[in-house]
Design an enzyme around this catalytic site. Structure first.
Site, PDB file in Angstrom:
ATOM      1  N   CYS A   2      -2.809  -3.195   5.810  1.00 44.11           N
ATOM      2  CA  CYS A   2      -2.963  -4.149   4.727  1.00 44.11           C
ATOM      3  C   CYS A   2      -4.446  -4.286   4.441  1.00 44.11           C
ATOM      4  O   CYS A   2      -5.283  -3.744   5.169  1.00 44.11           O
ATOM      5  CB  CYS A   2      -2.384  -5.512   5.103  1.00 44.11           C
ATOM      6  SG  CYS A   2      -0.612  -5.504   5.474  1.00 44.11           S
ATOM      7  N   GLY A  28      -2.552  -1.546   0.232  1.00 46.22           N
ATOM      8  CA  GLY A  28      -1.215  -2.136   0.169  1.00 46.22           C
ATOM      9  C   GLY A  28      -0.819  -2.454  -1.249  1.00 46.22           C
ATOM     10  O   GLY A  28      -1.625  -3.000  -2.014  1.00 46.22           O
ATOM     11  N   ASN A 102      -3.928  -8.155   9.200  1.00 46.79           N
ATOM     12  CA  ASN A 102      -3.749  -6.716   9.044  1.00 46.79           C
ATOM     13  C   ASN A 102      -3.506  -6.130  10.420  1.00 46.79           C
ATOM     14  O   ASN A 102      -4.321  -6.304  11.326  1.00 46.79           O
ATOM     15  CB  ASN A 102      -4.998  -6.088   8.415  1.00 46.79           C
ATOM     16  CG  ASN A 102      -4.939  -4.568   8.366  1.00 46.79           C
ATOM     17  OD1 ASN A 102      -3.862  -3.985   8.258  1.00 46.79           O
ATOM     18  ND2 ASN A 102      -6.086  -3.933   8.459  1.00 46.79           N
ATOM     19  N   GLY A 103      -2.383  -5.449  10.581  1.00 46.09           N
ATOM     20  CA  GLY A 103      -2.053  -4.868  11.877  1.00 46.09           C
ATOM     21  C   GLY A 103      -0.577  -5.005  12.171  1.00 46.09           C
ATOM     22  O   GLY A 103       0.244  -5.221  11.272  1.00 46.09           O
ATOM     23  N   TYR A 260      -7.044   8.947   6.229  1.00 43.84           N
ATOM     24  CA  TYR A 260      -6.292   8.678   5.007  1.00 43.84           C
ATOM     25  C   TYR A 260      -6.468   7.276   4.436  1.00 43.84           C
ATOM     26  O   TYR A 260      -6.669   7.106   3.238  1.00 43.84           O
ATOM     27  CB  TYR A 260      -4.801   8.909   5.274  1.00 43.84           C
ATOM     28  CG  TYR A 260      -3.879   8.487   4.145  1.00 43.84           C
ATOM     29  CD1 TYR A 260      -3.683   9.306   3.032  1.00 43.84           C
ATOM     30  CD2 TYR A 260      -3.214   7.263   4.178  1.00 43.84           C
ATOM     31  CE1 TYR A 260      -2.854   8.925   1.990  1.00 43.84           C
ATOM     32  CE2 TYR A 260      -2.378   6.871   3.126  1.00 43.84           C
ATOM     33  CZ  TYR A 260      -2.196   7.699   2.047  1.00 43.84           C
ATOM     34  OH  TYR A 260      -1.384   7.321   1.015  1.00 43.84           O
TER      35      TYR A 260
END
Length: 486
Positions: A2, A28, A102-103, A260
């Site tokens: 995210c 996201g 985020n995670g 990426y």
């Protein structure tokens, strides 16, 4: 994966948070949310979809205050289809806390049971962010003895979060009437960077975000990263207070960020993402030269956009012409992070078009950043052949993805990974390529960490099966495969 941002400013922050989320949109596309603090009052708007379509003028006008945070979501736990799982999440005690994350937590089953049976806290969604918020709120409540709140109490609560929570988490939270908190898991798996700028009156404004490009684009100076295990508290007056809250901590960032996920113009843990991708191309070129007859390559082509730096280096090092044979429709989202295999497959041809003049009668080396499920790769190979390619060699700048990723990337099942339990010739047959070349694991590690004084190792579990937190068991992986869909 995210994107998160938090800002403490002397001026209204709604536009700054919005602009930050636009810059983080690549992280996201399922949903987004913004919350601001006006004194002791929180204002919040969240919705499904991308930033530009989610917020209206009336929404922005309602987001009052000089402190705020925001989130763009790519679902890894819970459901991308449920709007109530969009972040941020809120609890009204103690003080009022609103949080983004985020995670991916890997012990949500145990924590959910503890929150209900011991802490007597209700969870309304399947989101691990709501779990993390309630764990923190409960631990902060335990530290409070009166009406006041000091940073040391906050840091003690974060220490208790580190003791209870397993997995990856880069987190930003607002505490009503007090300030903004940011903390990171003890391995620093997911990124979190601090930026600042000095106002004319001598006060500092601070921003915390997933990627450094946000600071550079919005006119902040990059201060540093939030260290693994560290908590950073920024008061409403712009004072930054930090403390290491994990007794054992080490920096082991996720390799997929460099391969990426991150934008190439970001710097993470002192490593330029763009330069890391160039080095990935250098190492990949050596492997291509070792395994592929040079007569089988007339031109090198990238799959735009994240593989372009690697492809340029492959072409340069091999002395082969570099061409852009695929045209990208920039109004279609990133295929890998779309929810559902059907949506991903459909969007490949909507996103890319092969220009036949670049393919006809040629032996093509296609370079992509990685191969995960193989869906995109097979469609691309089919497009190249339909455009007239003679031979198609496919090269991945990352090693084979053979294992689930449980730290914030949506790869829950081994069986959907094209490289799982397959040898490279079998994978080549599955995607329809004449030859298939993968980056070596050691080469990827060297390419990303080369020249870094901070990073000596990477989180590479999806390539190696070694999970850095040491708490991921075969039973947990089986449970994830049985209960979660990509």
């Amino acid at each position: 994966m995210c994107g998160i941002v938090g800002i403490v400013s002397a001026e209204p922050v709604n536009q700054l948070v919005y602009d930050s989320l636009l810059l983080l949109q690549h992280r996201g596309q399922d949903s987004t949310g913004i919350a601001t603090a006006e004194g002791n009052i929180f204002h919040s708007v969240k919705a499904k979809g991308q930033v530009r379509e989610a917020f209206r003028t009336r929404d922005m006008r309602s987001l009052l205050g000089t402190m705020g945070l925001g989130h763009v979501r790519y679902a890894t736990q819970g459901s991308a289809a449920k709007e109530q799982e969009a972040q941020p999440f809120y609890v009204n005690a103690p003080y009022g806390i609103i949080l983004v994350h985020n995670g991916n937590l890997t012990n949500t089953r145990e924590l959910t049971s503890e929150l209900y049976n011991i802490d007597r806290r209700h969870l309304n969604t399947d989101s691990d962010t709501e779990v993390l918020l309630n764990v923190f709120a409960n631990e902060l409540q335990a530290q409070i003895t009166g009406l006041s709140l000091d940073p040391e109490q906050i840091f003690t609560a974060v220490s208790r979060v580190h003791e209870r929570v397993e997995g990856s988490y880069a987190t930003i939270a607002m505490i009503a009437g007090h300030g903004l908190l940011a903390f990171r898991d003890p391995f620093g798996i997911r990124p979190l960077t601090i930026g600042g700028r000095l106002l004319e009156n001598g006060q500092m404004e601070y921003i915390v975000a997933s990627e450094s490009l946000v600071m550079e684009s919005l006119g902040y100076d990059i201060v540093r990263e939030v260290e693994p295990g560290e908590a950073v508290f920024i008061t409403l007056d712009g004072e930054l207070i930090a403390k290491q809250c994990a007794p054992q901590h080490s920096l082991v960032p996720c390799s997929f960020e460099y391969v990426y996920l991150a934008r190439p113009d970001s710097v993470m843990s002192g490593i330029s993402v763009y330069e890391a991708r160039l080095r990935l191309g250098n190492y990949l070129a050596d492997t291509v030269a070792r395994y592929t007859p040079m007569g089988d390559i007339d031109v090198v082509m990238p799959i735009p956009d994240s593989s372009r730096p690697a492809a340029m280096q492959v072409a340069q090092k091999l002395g082969v012409e570099y061409r852009e044979g695929f045209y990208k429709n920039r109004y279609v989202g990133r295929t890998f992070i779309m929810p559902g295999q059907a949506a991903r497959k459909k969007s490949v041809r909507q996103k890319l078009n092969a220009m036949s003049t670049e393919f006809k009668g040629k032996n093509i080396l296609i370079v992509d950043d990685s191969i995960v499920r193989g869906t995109t790769s097979k469609e691309i190979v089919d497009m190249a052949r339909a455009a007239g390619a003679n031979k198609v060699t496919f090269a991945s700048a990352a090693p084979p993805v053979r294992f689930p990723h449980v730290y914030g990337i949506n790869m829950p099942s081994r069986h959907e990974l094209v490289a799982h339990d397959r040898k490279i010739p079998e994978i080549a047959a599955a995607i329809g390529a004449d030859h298939l070349i993968y980056q070596e694991v050691d080469d990827m590690r060297k390419a990303i960490t080369e020249g870094s004084s901070l990073v000596t190792d990477l989180e590479m579990s999806c390539f190696t099966g070694d999970y850095v937190t040491g708490t991921v068991t075969p039973e947990y992986l089986a449970w994830v495969e049985a209960t979660q869909n990509s």
